[in-house]
Write a protein that holds these residues in place. Structure first.
Motif, PDB file in Angstrom:
ATOM      1  N   ARG A   1       0.826  -1.204   0.000  1.00 52.89           N
ATOM      2  CA  ARG A   1       0.000   0.000   0.000  1.00 52.89           C
ATOM      3  C   ARG A   1       0.864   1.259   0.000  1.00 52.89           C
ATOM      4  O   ARG A   1       0.630   2.190  -0.765  1.00 52.89           O
ATOM      5  CB  ARG A   1      -0.940   0.018   1.213  1.00 52.89           C
ATOM      6  CG  ARG A   1      -1.960   1.151   1.155  1.00 52.89           C
ATOM      7  CD  ARG A   1      -2.621   1.397   2.494  1.00 52.89           C
ATOM      8  NE  ARG A   1      -1.683   1.898   3.484  1.00 52.89           N
ATOM      9  CZ  ARG A   1      -1.200   3.145   3.512  1.00 52.89           C
ATOM     10  NH1 ARG A   1      -1.544   4.018   2.596  1.00 52.89           N
ATOM     11  NH2 ARG A   1      -0.355   3.504   4.458  1.00 52.89           N
ATOM     12  N   VAL A   2       1.901   1.261   0.834  1.00 54.67           N
ATOM     13  CA  VAL A   2       2.801   2.417   0.897  1.00 54.67           C
ATOM     14  C   VAL A   2       3.513   2.589  -0.440  1.00 54.67           C
ATOM     15  O   VAL A   2       3.631   3.700  -0.972  1.00 54.67           O
ATOM     16  CB  VAL A   2       3.809   2.260   2.053  1.00 54.67           C
ATOM     17  CG1 VAL A   2       4.913   3.310   1.980  1.00 54.67           C
ATOM     18  CG2 VAL A   2       3.091   2.331   3.401  1.00 54.67           C
ATOM     19  N   LEU A   3       3.995   1.476  -1.010  1.00 53.48           N
ATOM     20  CA  LEU A   3       4.679   1.529  -2.295  1.00 53.48           C
ATOM     21  C   LEU A   3       3.731   2.013  -3.389  1.00 53.48           C
ATOM     22  O   LEU A   3       4.102   2.847  -4.227  1.00 53.48           O
ATOM     23  CB  LEU A   3       5.234   0.150  -2.641  1.00 53.48           C
ATOM     24  CG  LEU A   3       6.078   0.046  -3.894  1.00 53.48           C
ATOM     25  CD1 LEU A   3       7.366   0.826  -3.729  1.00 53.48           C
ATOM     26  CD2 LEU A   3       6.385  -1.403  -4.216  1.00 53.48           C
ATOM     27  N   ALA A   4       2.483   1.511  -3.395  1.00 57.59           N
ATOM     28  CA  ALA A   4       1.509   1.922  -4.410  1.00 57.59           C
ATOM     29  C   ALA A   4       1.216   3.408  -4.313  1.00 57.59           C
ATOM     30  O   ALA A   4       1.166   4.112  -5.340  1.00 57.59           O
ATOM     31  CB  ALA A   4       0.222   1.112  -4.256  1.00 57.59           C
ATOM     32  N   THR A   5       1.026   3.904  -3.101  1.00 57.15           N
ATOM     33  CA  THR A   5       0.754   5.328  -2.911  1.00 57.15           C
ATOM     34  C   THR A   5       1.897   6.169  -3.470  1.00 57.15           C
ATOM     35  O   THR A   5       1.687   7.164  -4.164  1.00 57.15           O
ATOM     36  CB  THR A   5       0.540   5.635  -1.417  1.00 57.15           C
ATOM     37  OG1 THR A   5      -0.573   4.866  -0.947  1.00 57.15           O
ATOM     38  CG2 THR A   5       0.282   7.112  -1.183  1.00 57.15           C
ATOM     39  N   ARG A   6       3.130   5.731  -3.199  1.00 54.37           N
ATOM     40  CA  ARG A   6       4.312   6.454  -3.677  1.00 54.37           C
ATOM     41  C   ARG A   6       4.385   6.422  -5.200  1.00 54.37           C
ATOM     42  O   ARG A   6       4.584   7.446  -5.853  1.00 54.37           O
ATOM     43  CB  ARG A   6       5.570   5.843  -3.078  1.00 54.37           C
ATOM     44  CG  ARG A   6       6.836   6.515  -3.564  1.00 54.37           C
ATOM     45  CD  ARG A   6       8.068   5.668  -3.221  1.00 54.37           C
ATOM     46  NE  ARG A   6       9.270   6.396  -3.527  1.00 54.37           N
ATOM     47  CZ  ARG A   6       9.825   6.482  -4.740  1.00 54.37           C
ATOM     48  NH1 ARG A   6       9.266   5.905  -5.780  1.00 54.37           N
ATOM     49  NH2 ARG A   6      10.930   7.171  -4.934  1.00 54.37           N
ATOM     50  N   GLU A   7       4.236   5.239  -5.774  1.00 58.89           N
ATOM     51  CA  GLU A   7       4.421   5.088  -7.221  1.00 58.89           C
ATOM     52  C   GLU A   7       3.314   5.757  -8.024  1.00 58.89           C
ATOM     53  O   GLU A   7       3.566   6.335  -9.076  1.00 58.89           O
ATOM     54  CB  GLU A   7       4.528   3.604  -7.588  1.00 58.89           C
ATOM     55  CG  GLU A   7       5.792   2.931  -7.074  1.00 58.89           C
ATOM     56  CD  GLU A   7       7.053   3.581  -7.606  1.00 58.89           C
ATOM     57  OE1 GLU A   7       7.111   3.915  -8.801  1.00 58.89           O
ATOM     58  OE2 GLU A   7       7.994   3.771  -6.808  1.00 58.89           O
ATOM     59  N   LEU A   8       2.081   5.682  -7.541  1.00 56.61           N
ATOM     60  CA  LEU A   8       0.965   6.262  -8.294  1.00 56.61           C
ATOM     61  C   LEU A   8       0.978   7.787  -8.264  1.00 56.61           C
ATOM     62  O   LEU A   8       0.310   8.428  -9.084  1.00 56.61           O
ATOM     63  CB  LEU A   8      -0.364   5.722  -7.770  1.00 56.61           C
ATOM     64  CG  LEU A   8      -0.598   4.235  -8.065  1.00 56.61           C
ATOM     65  CD1 LEU A   8      -1.858   3.744  -7.368  1.00 56.61           C
ATOM     66  CD2 LEU A   8      -0.672   3.970  -9.565  1.00 56.61           C
ATOM     67  N   ALA A   9       1.762   8.363  -7.365  1.00 53.21           N
ATOM     68  CA  ALA A   9       1.898   9.824  -7.322  1.00 53.21           C
ATOM     69  C   ALA A   9       2.944  10.329  -8.307  1.00 53.21           C
ATOM     70  O   ALA A   9       3.039  11.531  -8.565  1.00 53.21           O
ATOM     71  CB  ALA A   9       2.267  10.261  -5.903  1.00 53.21           C
ATOM     72  N   ARG A  10       3.725   9.415  -8.884  1.00 56.13           N
ATOM     73  CA  ARG A  10       4.782   9.795  -9.825  1.00 56.13           C
ATOM     74  C   ARG A  10       4.224   9.889 -11.241  1.00 56.13           C
ATOM     75  O   ARG A  10       3.259   9.204 -11.579  1.00 56.13           O
ATOM     76  CB  ARG A  10       5.908   8.759  -9.781  1.00 56.13           C
ATOM     77  CG  ARG A  10       6.579   8.663  -8.422  1.00 56.13           C
ATOM     78  CD  ARG A  10       7.530   7.497  -8.350  1.00 56.13           C
ATOM     79  NE  ARG A  10       8.653   7.716  -9.237  1.00 56.13           N
ATOM     80  CZ  ARG A  10       9.581   6.804  -9.494  1.00 56.13           C
ATOM     81  NH1 ARG A  10       9.514   5.618  -8.954  1.00 56.13           N
ATOM     82  NH2 ARG A  10      10.578   7.073 -10.302  1.00 56.13           N
ATOM     83  N   PRO A  11       4.829  10.693 -12.108  1.00 60.71           N
ATOM     84  CA  PRO A  11       4.368  10.738 -13.504  1.00 60.71           C
ATOM     85  C   PRO A  11       4.685   9.419 -14.213  1.00 60.71           C
ATOM     86  O   PRO A  11       5.612   8.693 -13.814  1.00 60.71           O
ATOM     87  CB  PRO A  11       5.182  11.896 -14.104  1.00 60.71           C
ATOM     88  CG  PRO A  11       6.361  12.061 -13.206  1.00 60.71           C
ATOM     89  CD  PRO A  11       5.931  11.622 -11.839  1.00 60.71           C
ATOM     90  N   PRO A  12       3.939   9.076 -15.258  1.00 61.59           N
ATOM     91  CA  PRO A  12       4.192   7.827 -15.994  1.00 61.59           C
ATOM     92  C   PRO A  12       5.614   7.787 -16.558  1.00 61.59           C
ATOM     93  O   PRO A  12       6.189   8.812 -16.914  1.00 61.59           O
ATOM     94  CB  PRO A  12       3.162   7.863 -17.127  1.00 61.59           C
ATOM     95  CG  PRO A  12       2.105   8.805 -16.656  1.00 61.59           C
ATOM     96  CD  PRO A  12       2.798   9.818 -15.799  1.00 61.59           C
TER      97      PRO A  12
END
Length: 200
Positions: free
Chosen positions: A22-33
């Protein structure tokens, strides 16, 4: 930017795999593609994000869903997560040295390469794909298997499989390593055979 060592340590110190993801997903989904929409870039983080989506949809940890929906129906009794215990083959480091018994594969990595099983049990999974499109598996419908084996138009990658069309028919390929073990599978759908390779 890559995850800093301090941030990586903070994420991996979380004792629960679901929370790590969950923490990793939150971090990654906030980054640009990383590439233009519609392009293909293989990403282990993508599989971790998929694990998080599965957890959210099922309301259960990824590991529990795998046991209930995949391992149990296919009678894959040897399967587990992270490092196999007991006297089985130990992993090796890139320099060829033996990985210690305390080698840890982060819990967040389970959807991207944190599953282990015997060759016999792995073959049960591969046989489901080999026979699936003809209705020879009770795991999923024939249509579902066809979807899993069909790349998007103009692509050669479909739901975890590299798909090759050649003189011998359609061939599914996948290779992976968690840094300590390496596995490769080739499924010749039209020829009705598969080859599985694994090394430590």
């Amino acid at each position: 930017e890559d995850v800093s060592e301090a941030e990586r340590a903070r994420i991996l110190a979380i004792p629960d795999g679901t929370e790590q993801r969950r923490v990793l997903a939150t971090r990654e989904l906030a980054r640009p593609p990383a590439s233009a929409r519609g392009g293909f870039v293989y990403s282990n983080v993508g599989f971790m994000l998929l694990g998080t989506a599965i957890e959210r949809a099922a309301g259960a940890p990824f590991e529990s869903v795998m046991i209930e929906r995949l391992f149990t129906p296919l009678e894959m009794r040897s399967c587990g997560f992270s490092v196999p215990e007991g006297e089985g083959g130990h992993g090796h480091l890139p320099d060829g040295s033996l990985a210690g018994a305390d080698t840890v594969i982060p819990l967040a990595y389970a959807p991207a390469g944190g599953v282990h099983c015997s060759l016999e049990d792995w073959s049960r999974f591969v046989l489901a794909h080999l026979r699936g499109e003809s209705g020879g598996s009770t795991l999923l419908s024939a249509d579902a298997f066809r979807t899993l084996h069909t790349p998007a138009p103009g692509a050669r990658y479909a739901f975890g499989w590299n798909v090759i069309e050649g003189p011998h028919g359609r061939r599914l390929l996948h290779a992976g390593s968690n840094g300590f073990w390496m596995a490769l599978v080739r499924v010749d759908l039209d020829a009705g055979r598969a080859l599985l390779f694994a090394t430590n």
